[in-house]
Design a protein around this motif. Structure first.
Motif, PDB file in Angstrom:
ATOM      1  N   PHE A 111      28.617  24.297 -17.986  1.00 41.80           N
ATOM      2  CA  PHE A 111      27.675  24.592 -16.908  1.00 41.80           C
ATOM      3  C   PHE A 111      26.471  23.642 -16.939  1.00 41.80           C
ATOM      4  O   PHE A 111      25.937  23.249 -15.906  1.00 41.80           O
ATOM      5  CB  PHE A 111      27.200  26.053 -17.010  1.00 41.80           C
ATOM      6  N   LEU A 112      26.051  23.270 -18.175  1.00 47.88           N
ATOM      7  CA  LEU A 112      24.922  22.342 -18.294  1.00 47.88           C
ATOM      8  C   LEU A 112      25.262  20.987 -17.680  1.00 47.88           C
ATOM      9  O   LEU A 112      24.511  20.461 -16.839  1.00 47.88           O
ATOM     10  CB  LEU A 112      24.555  22.175 -19.773  1.00 47.88           C
ATOM     11  N   TYR A 113      26.416  20.413 -18.081  1.00 45.55           N
ATOM     12  CA  TYR A 113      26.791  19.096 -17.561  1.00 45.55           C
ATOM     13  C   TYR A 113      27.109  19.143 -16.057  1.00 45.55           C
ATOM     14  O   TYR A 113      26.784  18.214 -15.322  1.00 45.55           O
ATOM     15  CB  TYR A 113      27.993  18.551 -18.330  1.00 45.55           C
ATOM     16  N   MET A 114      27.756  20.253 -15.624  1.00 43.37           N
ATOM     17  CA  MET A 114      28.067  20.385 -14.202  1.00 43.37           C
ATOM     18  C   MET A 114      26.787  20.515 -13.368  1.00 43.37           C
ATOM     19  O   MET A 114      26.670  19.951 -12.280  1.00 43.37           O
ATOM     20  CB  MET A 114      28.980  21.584 -13.961  1.00 43.37           C
ATOM     21  N   GLY A 115      25.804  21.275 -13.905  1.00 49.31           N
ATOM     22  CA  GLY A 115      24.524  21.402 -13.212  1.00 49.31           C
ATOM     23  C   GLY A 115      23.807  20.063 -13.114  1.00 49.31           C
ATOM     24  O   GLY A 115      23.236  19.721 -12.078  1.00 49.31           O
ATOM     25  N   LEU A 116      23.841  19.296 -14.224  1.00 48.02           N
ATOM     26  CA  LEU A 116      23.234  17.963 -14.199  1.00 48.02           C
ATOM     27  C   LEU A 116      23.960  17.039 -13.223  1.00 48.02           C
ATOM     28  O   LEU A 116      23.340  16.234 -12.531  1.00 48.02           O
ATOM     29  CB  LEU A 116      23.260  17.352 -15.603  1.00 48.02           C
ATOM     30  N   PHE A 117      25.310  17.181 -13.144  1.00 46.79           N
ATOM     31  CA  PHE A 117      26.099  16.352 -12.221  1.00 46.79           C
ATOM     32  C   PHE A 117      25.742  16.664 -10.767  1.00 46.79           C
ATOM     33  O   PHE A 117      25.484  15.747  -9.974  1.00 46.79           O
ATOM     34  CB  PHE A 117      27.591  16.599 -12.477  1.00 46.79           C
ATOM     35  N   VAL A 118      25.718  17.962 -10.411  1.00 48.79           N
ATOM     36  CA  VAL A 118      25.396  18.353  -9.029  1.00 48.79           C
ATOM     37  C   VAL A 118      23.960  17.972  -8.691  1.00 48.79           C
ATOM     38  O   VAL A 118      23.664  17.435  -7.611  1.00 48.79           O
ATOM     39  CB  VAL A 118      25.618  19.871  -8.829  1.00 48.79           C
ATOM     40  N   GLY A 119      23.022  18.242  -9.623  1.00 47.32           N
ATOM     41  CA  GLY A 119      21.632  17.859  -9.385  1.00 47.32           C
ATOM     42  C   GLY A 119      21.468  16.361  -9.246  1.00 47.32           C
ATOM     43  O   GLY A 119      20.691  15.874  -8.408  1.00 47.32           O
ATOM     44  N   GLY A 120      22.237  15.606 -10.072  1.00 42.71           N
ATOM     45  CA  GLY A 120      22.178  14.145  -9.983  1.00 42.71           C
ATOM     46  C   GLY A 120      22.655  13.630  -8.636  1.00 42.71           C
ATOM     47  O   GLY A 120      22.101  12.667  -8.096  1.00 42.71           O
ATOM     48  N   ILE A 121      23.711  14.297  -8.090  1.00 42.54           N
ATOM     49  CA  ILE A 121      24.202  13.889  -6.761  1.00 42.54           C
ATOM     50  C   ILE A 121      23.125  14.076  -5.705  1.00 42.54           C
ATOM     51  O   ILE A 121      22.873  13.185  -4.876  1.00 42.54           O
ATOM     52  CB  ILE A 121      25.473  14.683  -6.392  1.00 42.54           C
ATOM     53  N   PHE A 122      22.453  15.253  -5.714  1.00 40.57           N
ATOM     54  CA  PHE A 122      21.401  15.504  -4.727  1.00 40.57           C
ATOM     55  C   PHE A 122      20.241  14.523  -4.875  1.00 40.57           C
ATOM     56  O   PHE A 122      19.731  13.994  -3.891  1.00 40.57           O
ATOM     57  CB  PHE A 122      20.898  16.955  -4.853  1.00 40.57           C
ATOM     58  N   VAL A 123      19.823  14.296  -6.129  1.00 38.19           N
ATOM     59  CA  VAL A 123      18.732  13.341  -6.360  1.00 38.19           C
ATOM     60  C   VAL A 123      19.131  11.941  -5.893  1.00 38.19           C
ATOM     61  O   VAL A 123      18.357  11.238  -5.222  1.00 38.19           O
ATOM     62  CB  VAL A 123      18.355  13.319  -7.860  1.00 38.19           C
ATOM     63  N   PHE A 124      20.360  11.534  -6.226  1.00 32.17           N
ATOM     64  CA  PHE A 124      20.831  10.199  -5.868  1.00 32.17           C
ATOM     65  C   PHE A 124      20.919  10.035  -4.354  1.00 32.17           C
ATOM     66  O   PHE A 124      20.519   8.997  -3.801  1.00 32.17           O
ATOM     67  CB  PHE A 124      22.206   9.968  -6.513  1.00 32.17           C
TER      68      PHE A 124
END
Length: 349
Positions: free
Chosen positions: A47-60
């Motif tokens: 969940f930590l890595y998936m949350g960082l992945f989804v958040g990274g997509i939005f930020v990017f």
């Protein structure tokens, strides 16, 4: 010319590194899930890595990709000849404070009095150069008029005088903008010439609110805005029609806009031709591509529309309404620019 690698550009490096980071986060989340199913790890790392992945997509997407694409679009418009205003400049994705200073320096140069004066001198030189041949034309038309009067051909003399007046306005008057009164006077001169051809088949009506006459007549519009559309209405609308053709020019003034409608009760056009014409008048900037092969018909309307876009911006322009057998309306929307100070403030002249 030496070919440059795509990774040479900073923007491509940013996108590449962003993709690598997001890929690593996605792989870490998948690997964590794999370890969980094997019983070798807990579920929270997934969940930590998936949350960082989804958040990274939005930020990017919202902090890098969207501003970059917006900046690319505005830069492309600038290279196509549009001058960006202050509001659009704020929407540019500037990489560093120094790049912002560089962009502001370019804008200062473009709007500097020296650049304005240089453009004005070039326009004056071209105007003086182009006055040589028109003088010969005017003198020739005046000679024809004199011969016609001597021979008692008053109709020929009157038509020649109207033609000389029309050419004098069209060729000699070099201003970008003229008053509605001047443009309307040129339309009446053109219509006077056409009456010799069509006789009583043509009728022209001009309509406006009487209390707004002075304000409307003093509004500034691009030279040769009305006459080409009036000519288009006669050639493509009234001439093919059997019987009398009525042409109408209507003026309506709001607080910030001048709306002009040029109407005819001619043959009109079908839905497909109308849609095709309005696409050519579209405000996506494609109509400004002067190197394309011109399509048949509607050239005058596209020309007028392009000049309105270049002077006032794409929020202004024209739209055509028509019905086969009923006639055509051309609606022109312009800003209510009246005095010289307002015109210079908008950077039109």
């Amino acid at each position: 010319m030496k070919k440059i690698s795509r990774l040479h550009y900073l923007s491509n490096r940013v996108f590449f590194m962003g993709g690598v980071v997001l890929g690593i986060l996605l792989l870490q989340s998948v690997f964590s899930l794999f370890l969980f199913f094997r019983g070798e790890a807990e579920l929270w790392p997934f969940f930590l890595y998936m949350g960082l992945f989804v958040g990274g997509i939005f930020v990017f997407l919202f902090w890098i990709v969207r501003p970059y694409l917006r900046s690319e679009m505005l830069a492309g418009r600038f290279l196509d000849g549009y001058v960006l205003d202050g509001k659009q400049n704020l929407q540019m994705a500037l990489l560093t404070p120094s790049s912002k200073e560089q962009w502001e320096a370019v804008e200062r140069v473009l709007h500097s009095p020296q650049m304005m004066e240089l453009n004005k001198r070039q326009a004056q030189y071209l105007a003086l150069q182009n006055q040589i041949n028109p003088h010969f034309l005017y003198n020739t038309l005046e000679s024809i008029r004199g011969e016609a009067l001597i021979a008692g051909l008053e109709g020929v003399a009157d038509m020649t005088e109207a033609l000389a007046k029309f050419f004098r306005y069209t060729i000699t008057k070099v201003e970008n903008l003229v008053s509605v009164e001047e443009e309307l006077d040129n339309c009446e001169t053109y219509f006077r010439i056409q009456k010799y051809r069509f006789g009583d088949r043509l009728e022209l009506h001009v309509e406006y609110e009487a209390e707004e006459f002075e304000e409307i007549m003093s509004c500034r519009i691009p030279k040769l805005t009305l006459q080409p559309i009036l000519e288009n209405s006669i050639i493509h609308g009234t001439e093919p029609k059997v019987g009398t053709g009525n042409l109408k020019i209507q003026f309506e003034r709001t607080e910030s806009r001048l709306i002009i409608r040029i109407s005819d009760d001619g043959v009109g056009m079908d839905e497909e031709a109308l849609a095709r014409l309005n696409r050519r008048l579209g405000r996506d900037g494609k109509s400004l591509d002067c190197h394309r092969e011109p399509e048949k018909g509607g050239i005058a309307l596209v020309n007028v529309n392009n000049r309105i876009h270049l002077i006032f911006g794409e929020e202004y322009g024209m739209h055509v309404y028509s019905m086969a057998g009923a006639g055509t309306d051309v609606e022109i929307t312009l800003p209510t620019a009246v005095d010289e100070e307002e015109i210079r403030r908008r950077g039109i002249l």
